[in-house]
Design a protein around this motif. Structure first.
Motif, mmCIF file in Angstrom:
data_model
loop_
_atom_site.group_PDB
_atom_site.id
_atom_site.type_symbol
_atom_site.label_atom_id
_atom_site.label_comp_id
_atom_site.label_asym_id
_atom_site.label_seq_id
_atom_site.Cartn_x
_atom_site.Cartn_y
_atom_site.Cartn_z
ATOM 1 N N LEU A 186 5.291 0.890 -12.181
ATOM 2 C CA LEU A 186 4.778 -0.189 -11.049
ATOM 3 C C LEU A 186 5.363 0.862 -10.112
ATOM 4 O O LEU A 186 7.222 0.872 -10.375
ATOM 5 N N VAL A 187 4.963 1.214 -9.067
ATOM 6 C CA VAL A 187 5.757 2.320 -8.115
ATOM 7 C C VAL A 187 5.757 1.261 -6.484
ATOM 8 O O VAL A 187 4.194 0.993 -6.267
ATOM 9 N N GLN A 188 6.323 0.783 -6.066
ATOM 10 C CA GLN A 188 6.985 0.375 -4.653
ATOM 11 C C GLN A 188 6.951 1.487 -3.765
ATOM 12 O O GLN A 188 7.456 2.229 -3.724
ATOM 13 N N VAL A 189 5.848 1.373 -3.147
ATOM 14 C CA VAL A 189 5.166 2.608 -1.935
ATOM 15 C C VAL A 189 5.894 1.642 -0.637
ATOM 16 O O VAL A 189 6.493 1.698 -0.004
ATOM 17 N N HIS A 190 7.074 3.266 0.219
ATOM 18 C CA HIS A 190 7.766 2.848 0.804
ATOM 19 C C HIS A 190 7.208 2.824 2.742
ATOM 20 O O HIS A 190 6.193 3.082 2.486
ATOM 21 N N PRO A 191 7.231 1.467 3.040
ATOM 22 C CA PRO A 191 6.962 1.071 4.114
ATOM 23 C C PRO A 191 6.338 2.349 5.491
ATOM 24 O O PRO A 191 5.542 2.066 6.220
ATOM 25 N N SER A 192 7.160 3.028 5.013
ATOM 26 C CA SER A 192 7.566 3.926 6.143
ATOM 27 C C SER A 192 5.757 5.514 6.492
ATOM 28 O O SER A 192 6.371 6.464 6.768
ATOM 29 N N THR A 193 5.487 5.231 5.324
ATOM 30 C CA THR A 193 4.753 6.066 4.781
ATOM 31 C C THR A 193 3.142 5.760 5.656
ATOM 32 O O THR A 193 2.940 5.046 5.794
ATOM 33 N N LYS A 194 2.227 7.119 5.241
ATOM 34 C CA LYS A 194 0.541 6.454 5.832
ATOM 35 C C LYS A 194 0.166 5.288 6.304
ATOM 36 O O LYS A 194 -0.398 4.796 7.155
ATOM 37 N N THR A 195 -0.356 3.951 4.925
ATOM 38 C CA THR A 195 -0.738 2.769 4.150
ATOM 39 C C THR A 195 0.621 2.001 4.636
ATOM 40 O O THR A 195 0.172 1.993 4.384
ATOM 41 N N ALA A 245 -1.693 13.556 -10.188
ATOM 42 C CA ALA A 245 -3.036 13.528 -11.336
ATOM 43 C C ALA A 245 -3.512 11.783 -11.798
ATOM 44 O O ALA A 245 -4.072 12.072 -11.954
ATOM 45 N N ASN A 246 -2.080 11.112 -12.318
ATOM 46 C CA ASN A 246 -2.502 10.195 -12.681
ATOM 47 C C ASN A 246 -1.698 8.598 -12.336
ATOM 48 O O ASN A 246 -1.844 7.758 -12.340
ATOM 49 N N SER A 247 -1.892 9.103 -10.722
ATOM 50 C CA SER A 247 -1.013 7.860 -9.785
ATOM 51 C C SER A 247 -1.953 7.465 -8.651
ATOM 52 O O SER A 247 -2.797 6.892 -8.308
ATOM 53 N N GLY A 248 -2.666 8.843 -8.197
ATOM 54 C CA GLY A 248 -3.522 8.837 -6.679
ATOM 55 C C GLY A 248 -2.672 8.385 -5.487
ATOM 56 O O GLY A 248 -2.974 8.296 -4.692
ATOM 57 N N MET A 249 -1.062 8.721 -5.971
ATOM 58 C CA MET A 249 -0.073 8.864 -4.746
ATOM 59 C C MET A 249 -0.552 10.008 -3.862
ATOM 60 O O MET A 249 -0.622 11.091 -4.480
ATOM 61 N N ARG A 250 0.295 10.015 -2.457
ATOM 62 C CA ARG A 250 0.458 11.185 -2.044
ATOM 63 C C ARG A 250 1.148 11.556 -2.051
ATOM 64 O O ARG A 250 2.674 11.703 -2.696
ATOM 65 N N THR A 251 1.669 12.702 -1.812
ATOM 66 C CA THR A 251 2.869 13.369 -2.441
ATOM 67 C C THR A 251 3.787 13.113 -1.187
ATOM 68 O O THR A 251 5.035 12.836 -2.133
ATOM 69 N N GLY A 252 3.764 12.460 -0.273
ATOM 70 C CA GLY A 252 4.988 12.618 0.774
ATOM 71 C C GLY A 252 5.036 11.094 -0.254
ATOM 72 O O GLY A 252 6.467 10.528 0.499
ATOM 73 N N MET A 284 -13.337 -0.364 -7.187
ATOM 74 C CA MET A 284 -13.836 -0.202 -5.997
ATOM 75 C C MET A 284 -12.685 -0.517 -4.911
ATOM 76 O O MET A 284 -11.825 -0.207 -4.843
ATOM 77 N N ILE A 285 -12.302 -2.171 -5.287
ATOM 78 C CA ILE A 285 -11.269 -2.294 -5.066
ATOM 79 C C ILE A 285 -9.794 -2.496 -5.121
ATOM 80 O O ILE A 285 -8.713 -2.606 -5.096
ATOM 81 N N ALA A 286 -9.608 -2.451 -6.898
ATOM 82 C CA ALA A 286 -8.642 -2.276 -7.356
ATOM 83 C C ALA A 286 -7.648 -0.418 -7.272
ATOM 84 O O ALA A 286 -6.541 -0.451 -6.659
ATOM 85 N N LEU A 287 -9.169 0.299 -6.651
ATOM 86 C CA LEU A 287 -9.161 1.926 -6.602
ATOM 87 C C LEU A 287 -8.496 1.821 -4.959
ATOM 88 O O LEU A 287 -7.301 2.219 -5.475
ATOM 89 N N CYS A 288 -8.846 0.826 -4.920
ATOM 90 C CA CYS A 288 -8.982 1.212 -3.013
ATOM 91 C C CYS A 288 -7.021 0.689 -2.543
ATOM 92 O O CYS A 288 -6.575 0.509 -1.844
ATOM 93 N N ASN A 289 -6.913 -0.290 -3.765
ATOM 94 C CA ASN A 289 -5.813 -0.936 -3.246
ATOM 95 C C ASN A 289 -4.781 -0.370 -4.026
ATOM 96 O O ASN A 289 -3.430 -0.172 -3.325
ATOM 97 N N ASN A 290 -5.226 0.294 -4.845
ATOM 98 C CA ASN A 290 -3.705 1.010 -5.200
ATOM 99 C C ASN A 290 -3.490 2.665 -5.189
ATOM 100 O O ASN A 290 -2.749 3.283 -4.689
ATOM 101 N N MET A 291 -4.683 2.951 -4.362
ATOM 102 C CA MET A 291 -4.483 4.259 -3.480
ATOM 103 C C MET A 291 -4.418 3.895 -2.118
ATOM 104 O O MET A 291 -4.178 4.453 -1.137
ATOM 105 N N GLY A 292 -4.463 2.879 -1.427
ATOM 106 C CA GLY A 292 -3.802 2.433 0.565
ATOM 107 C C GLY A 292 -4.914 2.771 0.632
ATOM 108 O O GLY A 292 -5.173 3.508 2.192
#
Length: 170
Positions: A55-64, A20-27, A148-156
């Protein structure tokens, strides 16, 4: 419940608030390892407490694909990180007592239990799913003036996607 049940309930509760505080997908979150997260304390303006972000490094194998997520609510991830007995950098951040990875399916079951316990579906007249936390995050950020740009970048996501799904908040 037993020790495993209590631990999984604790971890699920932290996952709920982190999502709820990151915008990340569960996966995306389930793939985060201890090496992928960095905690930063930020002084709050006009407030007496400090907020822990990460700061979270999202794994490259995810949706975005790979990206860096600037997440508020780092205290939720830090609680699990500090309490877990698995401390190697390659260990999953959100794991079971035996160190195995928490899965999206497992979190979905816990999420359903939490929603049923609080009766939120009935109260709001709609069915909440874990993805609802991502929508909550986006809506909250837009209402609080995040660009919007920051939010788009953060959410992928792209700006057209954000406009299509959240134009009523822009």
């Amino acid at each position: 419940g037993d020790e495993n049940y209590i631990w999984d309930a604790f971890v699920s509760y932290q996952i709920l608030f982190f999502l709820a505080n990151s915008g990340m997908r569960t996966g995306e979150l389930m793939k985060v390892k201890r090496k992928d997260i960095q905690f930063i304390k930020v002084d709050q303006i006009k407030q007496k407490h400090k907020q822990l972000i990460c700061l979270v490094q999202v794994h490259p194998s995810t949706k975005t694909g790979a990206r860096e997520v600037n997440a508020m609510g780092g205290e939720f991830a830090k609680r699990v990180k500090d309490k877990s007995k698995f401390k190697r950098l390659d260990d999953f951040l959100f794991c079971h007592l035996d160190g195995s990875q928490f899965t999206t399916k497992q979190f979905n079951k816990w999420f359903k239990k939490m929603i049923e316990f609080t009766d939120e579906n009935k109260r709001w007249g709609k069915k909440f799913v874990p993805y609802s936390l991502r929508h909550f995050y986006a809506t909250t950020r837009l209402q609080n003036g995040t660009s919007m740009i920051a939010l788009c970048n953060n959410m992928g996501v792209t700006e057209p996607y954000l406009r299509k799904h959240y134009s009523h908040f822009l």
